[in-house]
Design an enzyme around this catalytic site. Structure first.
Site, PDB file in Angstrom:
ATOM      1  NE  ARG A 118      -4.074  -1.996   2.051  1.00 35.17           N
ATOM      2  CZ  ARG A 118      -4.096  -3.051   2.877  1.00 35.17           C
ATOM      3  NH1 ARG A 118      -3.186  -3.128   3.833  1.00 35.17           N
ATOM      4  NH2 ARG A 118      -4.997  -3.987   2.752  1.00 35.17           N
ATOM      5  CE  LYS A 140      -1.259  13.940 -13.608  1.00 35.47           C
ATOM      6  NZ  LYS A 140      -1.646  14.453 -14.936  1.00 35.47           N
ATOM      7  CD  GLU A 182       5.798  16.876 -21.475  1.00 30.94           C
ATOM      8  OE1 GLU A 182       5.326  17.913 -20.961  1.00 30.94           O
ATOM      9  OE2 GLU A 182       5.136  15.842 -21.621  1.00 30.94           O
ATOM     10  CE  LYS A 224       4.463  17.608 -12.972  1.00 27.83           C
ATOM     11  NZ  LYS A 224       4.633  16.467 -13.901  1.00 27.83           N
ATOM     12  CD  GLU A 234      -4.517  16.177 -14.056  1.00 28.93           C
ATOM     13  OE1 GLU A 234      -5.287  15.728 -14.907  1.00 28.93           O
ATOM     14  OE2 GLU A 234      -3.302  15.918 -14.022  1.00 28.93           O
ATOM     15  NE  ARG A 238      -0.016  17.049 -11.308  1.00 23.34           N
ATOM     16  CZ  ARG A 238       0.627  16.145 -10.594  1.00 23.34           C
ATOM     17  NH1 ARG A 238       0.325  15.994  -9.305  1.00 23.34           N
ATOM     18  NH2 ARG A 238       1.557  15.387 -11.118  1.00 23.34           N
ATOM     19  CG  ASN A 242      -2.830  16.672 -18.392  1.00 21.33           C
ATOM     20  OD1 ASN A 242      -1.931  15.844 -18.451  1.00 21.33           O
ATOM     21  ND2 ASN A 242      -3.617  16.796 -17.336  1.00 21.33           N
ATOM     22  CG  HIS A 245       0.025  15.876 -22.112  1.00 19.51           C
ATOM     23  ND1 HIS A 245       0.616  17.093 -22.348  1.00 19.51           N
ATOM     24  CD2 HIS A 245       0.961  15.116 -21.476  1.00 19.51           C
ATOM     25  CE1 HIS A 245       1.862  17.071 -21.880  1.00 19.51           C
ATOM     26  NE2 HIS A 245       2.084  15.902 -21.353  1.00 19.51           N
ATOM     27  CG  HIS A 249      -1.923  10.924 -23.426  1.00 22.57           C
ATOM     28  ND1 HIS A 249      -2.425  11.151 -22.161  1.00 22.57           N
ATOM     29  CD2 HIS A 249      -0.587  11.140 -23.331  1.00 22.57           C
ATOM     30  CE1 HIS A 249      -1.437  11.496 -21.349  1.00 22.57           C
ATOM     31  NE2 HIS A 249      -0.314  11.487 -22.043  1.00 22.57           N
ATOM     32  CG  HIS A 262       4.883  11.433 -23.610  1.00 20.90           C
ATOM     33  ND1 HIS A 262       3.500  11.385 -23.642  1.00 20.90           N
ATOM     34  CD2 HIS A 262       5.200  12.409 -22.727  1.00 20.90           C
ATOM     35  CE1 HIS A 262       3.011  12.288 -22.814  1.00 20.90           C
ATOM     36  NE2 HIS A 262       4.017  12.922 -22.245  1.00 20.90           N
TER      37      HIS A 262
END
Length: 356
Positions: A118, A140, A182, A224, A234, A238, A242, A245, A249, A262
């Site tokens: 966990r 993330k 990025e 960031k 997010e 936040r 993206n 993205h 994606h 990417h």
């Protein structure tokens, strides 16, 4: 050494940025106080830097897992391998998982750290520009499914980020350019002055000037870190990170995670988002042209790759995690440095942009 802080109360952590950090065993060992350490890396990075990391952790029970490189390895099957490796190691609750590599390794190792017992300690040691400025910071973690990218994951903040900029000397040219996408993103979404600085310094970045790269990394990480501190999971601001993205994606997934890198997909995605913003009357064409010119000057794609159907890409975009109640929710902009969340974007407008 430059050290920034991600301010998350009791879970605050440092981002160390400097040359030669992998040659400072005390720094590395201090980030892994427990007895058990699992190092996760890939076959490209391991011959270059794994021995330094293992030497710095001498005296601990260390197991290293070397995976094949590439986004196509960011799967539930590889995640299961890491679970087995932690079990074989006998890793306890005070174990540390160290991610040595780029964004794929960081995401995969981070998800393993989030799930073992966990949640155990995670240290990010990014070796690509993309990972240094973006994926190693913010917690993330995820793996991909055939249906889409990063659909299975968790927020799990690292205990530290160690960005040794010397590792960028061995970064393949294509990976460097992908990372610069990025970097451009941070200027495009919220820092017009930084965007202008990038237009001026693009040749120095491509030439791997150490001071210029360090300045760019610090600027991106500062942005960031501040955004993550304000919106860790997010729920609001936040999501601006993206920018480009959702389109990117979709391109990656439709290519089976074996086409564009990417960062390359994000570059194309940012221009598509800018063109959509322009079509919706949110932004001027001159801003789109500046963005496309900067990215093209960095050797990055600015359009949908040939052979991808607009309808198929739109279907991928419907699975994006930012969407609400089946409606498209995209990060668009009102020009350079002014990104925003736009709700309920009309699909016909998206299709028109995807169709070129």
């Amino acid at each position: 050494m430059t050290t920034l802080q991600v301010e998350l109360g009791a879970r605050r952590y440092p981002i160390h940025i400097d040359r030669g950090l992998l040659d400072r065993p005390g720094l590395i060992a201090g980030c892994a106080p427990g007895r058990h350490v699992l190092i996760v890396t890939d076959a490209n990075v391991a011959p270059l830097y794994l021995a330094k990391l293992e030497a710095a952790l001498a005296g601990k029970l260390v197991r290293s897992v070397i995976l094949p490189p590439g986004e196509q390895e960011k799967t539930l099957a590889r995640f299961a391998e890491l679970m087995d490796a932690l079990a074989t190691l006998g890793a306890s609750r005070d174990a540390t998982v160290v991610a040595l590599g780029g964004g794929v390794i960081g995401d995969l190792a981070g998800f393993a750290a989030a799930c073992w017992m966990r949640g155990v300690r995670l240290v990010q040691v990014p070796t690509t520009l993309l990972a240094m400025v973006d994926s190693s910071v913010g917690g993330k973690t995820a793996v991909d499914l055939p249906a889409g990218k990063n659909l299975v994951g968790a927020f799990h903040q690292p205990a530290a980020v160690i960005a040794d900029t010397d590792t960028l000397r061995t970064l393949p040219e294509r990976e460097l350019r992908a990372g610069l996408a990025e970097v451009v993103k941070y200027g495009a979404l919220g820092d017009a002055d930084f965007f202008a600085w990038l237009e001026t310094h693009s040749k120095d970045l491509l030439a791997r000037d150490a001071d210029t790269l360090a300045a760019a990394i610090e600027r991106c990480c500062t942005h960031k870190a501040a955004i993550v501190a304000r919106d860790e999971t997010e729920t609001g601001e936040r999501a601006l990170l993206n920018f480009g993205h959702t389109f990117g994606h979709a391109i990656e997934a439709e290519q089976g995670f074996g086409g564009l890198l990417h960062g390359e997909a994000v570059a194309a995605g940012m221009v598509l988002a800018a063109r959509l913003s322009q079509a919706l009357g949110l932004a001027a064409a001159t801003d789109t042209e500046r963005l496309a010119a900067l990215l093209q000057g960095l050797g990055l794609p600015v359009a949908v790759p040939a052979g991808l159907a607009p309808e198929a890409l739109l279907a991928r975009m419907r699975l994006d995690k930012k969407n609400r109640s089946g409606r498209l929710r995209l990060i668009l902009w009102r020009g350079i440095g002014r990104a925003e969340i736009v709700e309920d974007v009309a699909e016909d407008a998206v299709l028109a942009v995807l169709a070129g």
